[in-house]
Motif scaffolding. Structure first.
Motif, PDB file in Angstrom:
ATOM      1  N   GLN A 137      -1.648   8.530   1.103  1.00 26.44           N
ATOM      2  CA  GLN A 137      -3.108   8.365   0.978  1.00 26.44           C
ATOM      3  C   GLN A 137      -3.534   6.937   0.663  1.00 26.44           C
ATOM      4  O   GLN A 137      -4.544   6.450   1.155  1.00 26.44           O
ATOM      5  N   GLU A 138      -2.788   6.244  -0.173  1.00 27.83           N
ATOM      6  CA  GLU A 138      -3.162   4.865  -0.498  1.00 27.83           C
ATOM      7  C   GLU A 138      -3.194   4.019   0.781  1.00 27.83           C
ATOM      8  O   GLU A 138      -4.161   3.306   1.063  1.00 27.83           O
ATOM      9  N   GLY A 139      -2.110   4.160   1.579  1.00 25.41           N
ATOM     10  CA  GLY A 139      -2.025   3.393   2.820  1.00 25.41           C
ATOM     11  C   GLY A 139      -3.127   3.758   3.797  1.00 25.41           C
ATOM     12  O   GLY A 139      -3.676   2.888   4.482  1.00 25.41           O
ATOM     13  N   ILE A 140      -3.468   5.039   3.870  1.00 21.49           N
ATOM     14  CA  ILE A 140      -4.517   5.474   4.800  1.00 21.49           C
ATOM     15  C   ILE A 140      -5.854   4.835   4.412  1.00 21.49           C
ATOM     16  O   ILE A 140      -6.600   4.360   5.264  1.00 21.49           O
ATOM     17  N   SER A 141      -6.139   4.791   3.118  1.00 22.45           N
ATOM     18  CA  SER A 141      -7.371   4.153   2.649  1.00 22.45           C
ATOM     19  C   SER A 141      -7.384   2.659   3.026  1.00 22.45           C
ATOM     20  O   SER A 141      -8.401   2.137   3.482  1.00 22.45           O
ATOM     21  N   TYR A 142      -6.256   1.993   2.860  1.00 21.37           N
ATOM     22  CA  TYR A 142      -6.161   0.580   3.244  1.00 21.37           C
ATOM     23  C   TYR A 142      -6.399   0.402   4.739  1.00 21.37           C
ATOM     24  O   TYR A 142      -7.089  -0.522   5.169  1.00 21.37           O
ATOM     25  N   ILE A 143      -5.799   1.281   5.531  1.00 20.28           N
ATOM     26  CA  ILE A 143      -5.916   1.200   6.992  1.00 20.28           C
ATOM     27  C   ILE A 143      -7.376   1.383   7.421  1.00 20.28           C
ATOM     28  O   ILE A 143      -7.895   0.631   8.248  1.00 20.28           O
ATOM     29  N   ALA A 144      -8.049   2.371   6.803  1.00 24.09           N
ATOM     30  CA  ALA A 144      -9.470   2.596   7.116  1.00 24.09           C
ATOM     31  C   ALA A 144     -10.290   1.392   6.656  1.00 24.09           C
ATOM     32  O   ALA A 144     -11.182   0.925   7.372  1.00 24.09           O
ATOM     33  N   GLY A 145      -9.974   0.872   5.476  1.00 21.82           N
ATOM     34  CA  GLY A 145     -10.713  -0.275   4.926  1.00 21.82           C
ATOM     35  C   GLY A 145     -10.553  -1.509   5.794  1.00 21.82           C
ATOM     36  O   GLY A 145     -11.504  -2.272   5.998  1.00 21.82           O
ATOM     37  N   ALA A 146      -9.359  -1.688   6.329  1.00 24.25           N
ATOM     38  CA  ALA A 146      -9.081  -2.871   7.164  1.00 24.25           C
ATOM     39  C   ALA A 146      -9.441  -2.634   8.626  1.00 24.25           C
ATOM     40  O   ALA A 146      -9.222  -3.496   9.463  1.00 24.25           O
ATOM     41  N   GLU A 147      -9.968  -1.456   8.909  1.00 24.61           N
ATOM     42  CA  GLU A 147     -10.392  -1.076  10.278  1.00 24.61           C
ATOM     43  C   GLU A 147      -9.266  -1.195  11.294  1.00 24.61           C
ATOM     44  O   GLU A 147      -9.391  -1.874  12.312  1.00 24.61           O
ATOM     45  N   VAL A 148      -8.183  -0.531  10.980  1.00 25.41           N
ATOM     46  CA  VAL A 148      -7.015  -0.535  11.869  1.00 25.41           C
ATOM     47  C   VAL A 148      -6.883   0.845  12.516  1.00 25.41           C
ATOM     48  O   VAL A 148      -6.902   1.861  11.827  1.00 25.41           O
ATOM     49  N   PRO A 149      -6.786   0.902  13.851  1.00 20.58           N
ATOM     50  CA  PRO A 149      -6.615   2.205  14.497  1.00 20.58           C
ATOM     51  C   PRO A 149      -5.182   2.724  14.373  1.00 20.58           C
ATOM     52  O   PRO A 149      -4.223   1.946  14.459  1.00 20.58           O
ATOM     53  N   CYS A 150      -5.060   4.027  14.175  1.00 22.63           N
ATOM     54  CA  CYS A 150      -3.738   4.662  14.220  1.00 22.63           C
ATOM     55  C   CYS A 150      -3.954   6.165  14.301  1.00 22.63           C
ATOM     56  O   CYS A 150      -5.057   6.642  14.066  1.00 22.63           O
TER      57      CYS A 150
END
Lengths: 354, 224
Positions: A86-99
């Motif tokens: 979950q921590e990483g997912i929040s970072y990914i959404a925050g940094a606007e990275v698609p996955c």
């Protein structure tokens, strides 16, 4: 290639490869191990990267890196593993990275069990990590639809620069069904330019930076507002659902994923007893489809939400119905699956109510 | 069809090993022999013989040898100690349902020493609708992988080409052609061609025994 017989987990993996995904990071967990095993075999064949990380925490951060560099990247796990990410997912959404992230759910809480479940609905749709963000969440009901939605998921992730989650229960991962890859839409597999990706400075004037840290509150607020503009667009454009026998239904069942198939059985049995029952099957869980409720709440007596949880999606159903009709719930948990006859009993109970 | 005291069912995931094992055990039982099913599947978390153990015992008097029921859903690759007694017991018949692929067959490999002097048939089940075993070449490649992991040689081929509930007679015929090709290339004889009962009834003059199958591994919406 005509129809082939595949496990849901295998079809998930193959669909990703056909969508141009060449990076897979994961860590084994039941009941989604076939994805990992399939990727370990297939990725070297197509010149891709398969990497089994030392943990889910590590794997999701590899996804962050690969996605940031513009790759189509997939990660899969099951409930406890998704919690770790979950921590990483929040970072990914925050940094606007698609996955694309797939959660093949098992029973919880905690380590729970390895049998199927739908009890991560809240985690998937309400923001499992910290901060204001959303995942676009797609819930297939058949193996064919699994393949379709995985390919759409990559397209949507790129379109919004946001993580997309495939939410399926363990049964969907483990069961086998025929699947036809030839009939899938190919345009979704075209990967568009990603000028924001960290692919080296090249001829650009400025370096691209992928980051979720912003210390200036004014800029961070603006960033949040910008992200939410994307979500407003997604809420309009990414709604997906299926309606069955709703026009004259007295009671409408609401179920997603494999449970919608059990619900369809219940509808058939009810028909034999002259009880008119319909089904609303949300395919996108976020954005949650409100339209089918608007279309039906005038003529229906009540809605009955069926889940393999203690009652999670029912909250979105209640928001959509907005107090205008009763919303009832029937669920089984811990790996137990609602049975058609039990659903029929619930339908009869609701009919008996004033 | 003749059969030996011990039958081992090997194959790729999704070839229908479990359904073949269960139905073959039923066949042996119908011929008047006491038979067990050995659930050696340590790779699949669902759809294993242990899930229908009550149905098989009550309905057919066939015992499923697997991990204790209370550990049935433990996420651990455990095998039952009773497997040794089945192999050593000179009277008892048994059908071994081995987990899919080489990964699943490894668990079986540990019994190769005590099986060496026993009366054993080893089936390799082929479903050409599975993407990794779609032709003779890939099926032979898979068979070698599985043989090496299981540390035993295949004695018979079984065509069980299917598309789950959508299986048609044409699927079986297409599968049999590939299975015959595998047989020509390896010299391994074909034991039978299997199909779910309604399809099997339509198959005539196949040149091999047609083995009808009643399905046991069902999803909740296929149980009614």
């Amino acid at each position: 290639m005509a129809k082939v017989l595949m496990k849901g987990n295998e079809a998930l993996a193959e669909a990703a490869i056909q969508a141009g995904c060449r990076h897979y990071f994961g860590y084994p967990i039941t009941p989604q191990n076939e994805v990992t095993a399939y990727m370990a075999k297939r990725m070297p064949e197509v010149g891709g990267v398969f990497l089994q990380a030392e943990s889910e925490v590590s794997a999701i951060n590899m996804v962050y890196g690969a996605g940031g560099a513009g790759a189509r990247v997939l990660i899969t796990s099951s409930s406890p593993g998704i919690s770790l990410m979950q921590e990483g997912i929040s970072y990914i959404a925050g940094a606007e990275v698609p996955c694309v992230i797939a959660n093949i759910m098992r029973g919880g809480p905690g380590l729970g069990g390895i049998q199927p479940s739908q009890s991560d609905y809240f985690q998937a749709t309400k923001g499992g990590g910290h901060g204001d963000y959303k995942l676009i969440v797609l819930a297939p009901s058949t193996i064919q639809e699994m393949a379709e939605l995985v390919q759409q998921a990559f397209h949507i992730a790129d379109k919004y620069r946001n993580p997309v989650m495939i939410l399926g229960d363990g049964m969907l991962g483990q069961m086998m069904e025929p699947v036809d890859f030839d009939i899938l839409k190919k345009e979704e597999n075209k990967i568009e330019e990603k000028p924001w990706a960290t692919t080296g400075k090249g001829t650009r004037n400025k370096r691209n930076i992928i980051n979720s840290l912003e210390l200036d509150p004014q800029i961070l607020e603006k960033h949040n507002i910008e992200i939410f503009k994307k979500y407003q667009k997604a809420a309009k454009e990414e709604v997906r659902y299926e309606m069955t026998n709703c026009e004259e239904a007295e009671i409408i069942l609401v179920a997603y994923g494999t449970i919608a198939r059990v619900a369809k059985n219940a509808i058939e049995i009810a028909k034999r007893e002259n009880i008119k029952v319909g089904l609303i099957r949300p395919i996108s869980l976020w954005p949650f489809p409100e339209e089918p409720f608007k279309k039906t709440k005038d003529h229906v007596k009540a809605y009955l939400t069926i889940e393999m949880s203690m009652g999670q999606m029912i909250e979105d159903v209640k928001i959509a119905v907005n107090g205008q009709k009763e919303v009832y719930f029937y669920g089984r948990v811990g790996g137990m699956v609602p049975e058609p006859m039990a659903i029929l009993e619930e339908i009869k109970k609701i009919r008996g109510k004033k | 069809m003749d059969f030996k005291r011990l039958t081992v069912v090997l194959g790729h995931y999704g070839t229908g090993k479990t359904e073949i094992a269960i139905n073959y055990a039923r066949y042996i039982k119908t011929c008047g022999y006491d038979v067990d099913i050995v659930d050696l599947d340590i790779v699949n978390p669902y759809f294993r013989p242990r899930e229908v153990r009550k149905e098989l015992l009550d309905g057919w008097g066939i015992k499923v040898i697997g991990v204790d029921e209370k550990y049935m859903n433990a996420d651990m690759p455990a095998l039952s100690r009773d497997i040794y007694s089945v192999i050593q017991d000179g009277e008892k018949y048994a059908v071994f349902d081995v987990g899919g692929d080489d990964a699943g067959a490894i668990a079986f490999g540990q019994y190769h020493n005590i099986l060496a002097d026993k009366d054993v048939d080893v089936f390799f089940v082929i479903n050409v609708n599975r993407p990794f075993t779609k032709d003779a070449e890939s099926a032979i490649k898979y068979m070698t992988l599985v043989e090496n992991a299981a540390r035993i040689k295949v004695t018979h081929l079984v065509n069980n080409t299917h598309l789950s509930y959508e299986t048609m007679a044409d699927d079986v015929i297409k599968g049999l052609e590939v299975t015959e090709d595998v047989s020509r290339k390896t010299g391994i004889p074909i034991k039978m061609t299997a199909a779910k009962r309604d399809v099997a009834e339509k198959l005539k003059n196949m040149g091999y025994d047609v083995f009808p199958i009643d399905l046991y591994m069902k999803t909740p919406w296929n149980k009614i």
